[in-house]
Design an enzyme around this catalytic site. Structure first.
Site, PDB file in Angstrom:
ATOM      1  CG  ASP A   1      -2.306  -0.780   0.970  1.00 27.92           C
ATOM      2  OD1 ASP A   1      -2.819  -0.498   0.180  1.00 27.92           O
ATOM      3  OD2 ASP A   1      -2.252  -1.571   1.854  1.00 27.92           O
TER       4      ASP A   1
ATOM      5  CG  ASP B   1      -9.052  -1.812   2.319  1.00 30.46           C
ATOM      6  OD1 ASP B   1      -8.055  -2.439   2.028  1.00 30.46           O
ATOM      7  OD2 ASP B   1      -9.140  -0.829   2.115  1.00 30.46           O
TER       8      ASP B   1
END
Length: 233
Positions: A105, A206
């Site tokens: 990420d 998430d």
């Protein structure tokens, strides 16, 4: 006239404007230089924010599925707007060798908020995976629960946009270790249920839904999370 078959190969960048617009290009190049077999097999989405919200109007997303030897898939997403530059990828190895995924990420939300995360993400629940010779996290980032699909080596850094390449050598070291795992085991299984718990956990964890809903609307946000990001649950 016969076309050069090399010209038909999928690009390793997301689109023609991608290379000049992302601060993460050196990371992306390192990833696909390490795993050149991962070629784009499906362009899952190319969206813009349209008129969803005033804030989301300038947002653009490209989402691809890549496939290659020893991998079920690698799914990558790139989101940009005037302030943000976000690149997310998870590599799902083929099954039968009990290997972790590799996740990254790379997130620039503003010039003052840049976060780098990469890790070996094991599909087994409550299993603390680790690799010798790599940095070990001290547990201060509680959002990432080591031993629950995140490894002891999870790498998290906050920095400024012009500092992102300071961590590139460490990223390349992680990639080298991961390539060794793949090359040594050469997984060939295709049992996607191995990743069911992993994708379910990541869906619940998430935080992208709120961001995506704001940028692209609720329908697209739900489809992105459930049908693209974590489709094995």
């Amino acid at each position: 006239m016969t076309k050069n078959p090399r010209n038909n190969k999928p690009k390793k960048i997301l689109d023609s404007s991608y290379k000049s617009k992302t601060i993460w290009q050196n990371y992306i190049d390192a990833l696909f230089e390490t795993f050149p077999q991962l070629e784009i097999s499906e362009v899952w989405a190319k969206w813009d924010g349209g008129n969803v919200t005033k804030d989301g109007g300038d947002a653009k997303l490209t989402a691809n599925i890549r496939t290659g030897e020893h991998f079920l898939k690698a799914r990558e997403a790139h989101i940009v707007d005037p302030n943000s530059d976000i690149y997310n990828t998870i590599l799902y190895p083929k099954t039968g060798a009990d290997l972790p995924c590799f996740g990254m990420d790379l997130m620039k939300f503003s010039d003052k908020k840049v976060i780098i995360v990469f890790d070996f993400q094991h599909p087994r629940e409550k299993y603390l995976f680790s690799v010798d010779g790599l940095p070990e996290d001290d547990g201060k980032y509680r959002f990432f629960e080591m031993g629950n699909h995140f490894s002891k080596n999870i790498f998290v850094r906050y920095c400024k946009p012009d500092e992102v390449d300071q961590y590139l050598d460490t990223f390349k070291l992680y990639l080298t270790k991961y390539k060794e795992m793949i090359d040594n085991n050469k997984p060939v299984g295709e049992d996607t249920t191995v990743y069911s718990d992993f994708d379910t956990y990541m869906t619940e964890l998430d935080p992208v839904r709120g961001y995506m809903k704001n940028k692209f609307g609720e329908g697209r946000s739900e489809a992105f999370v459930n049908d693209f990001l974590f489709s094995y649950k």
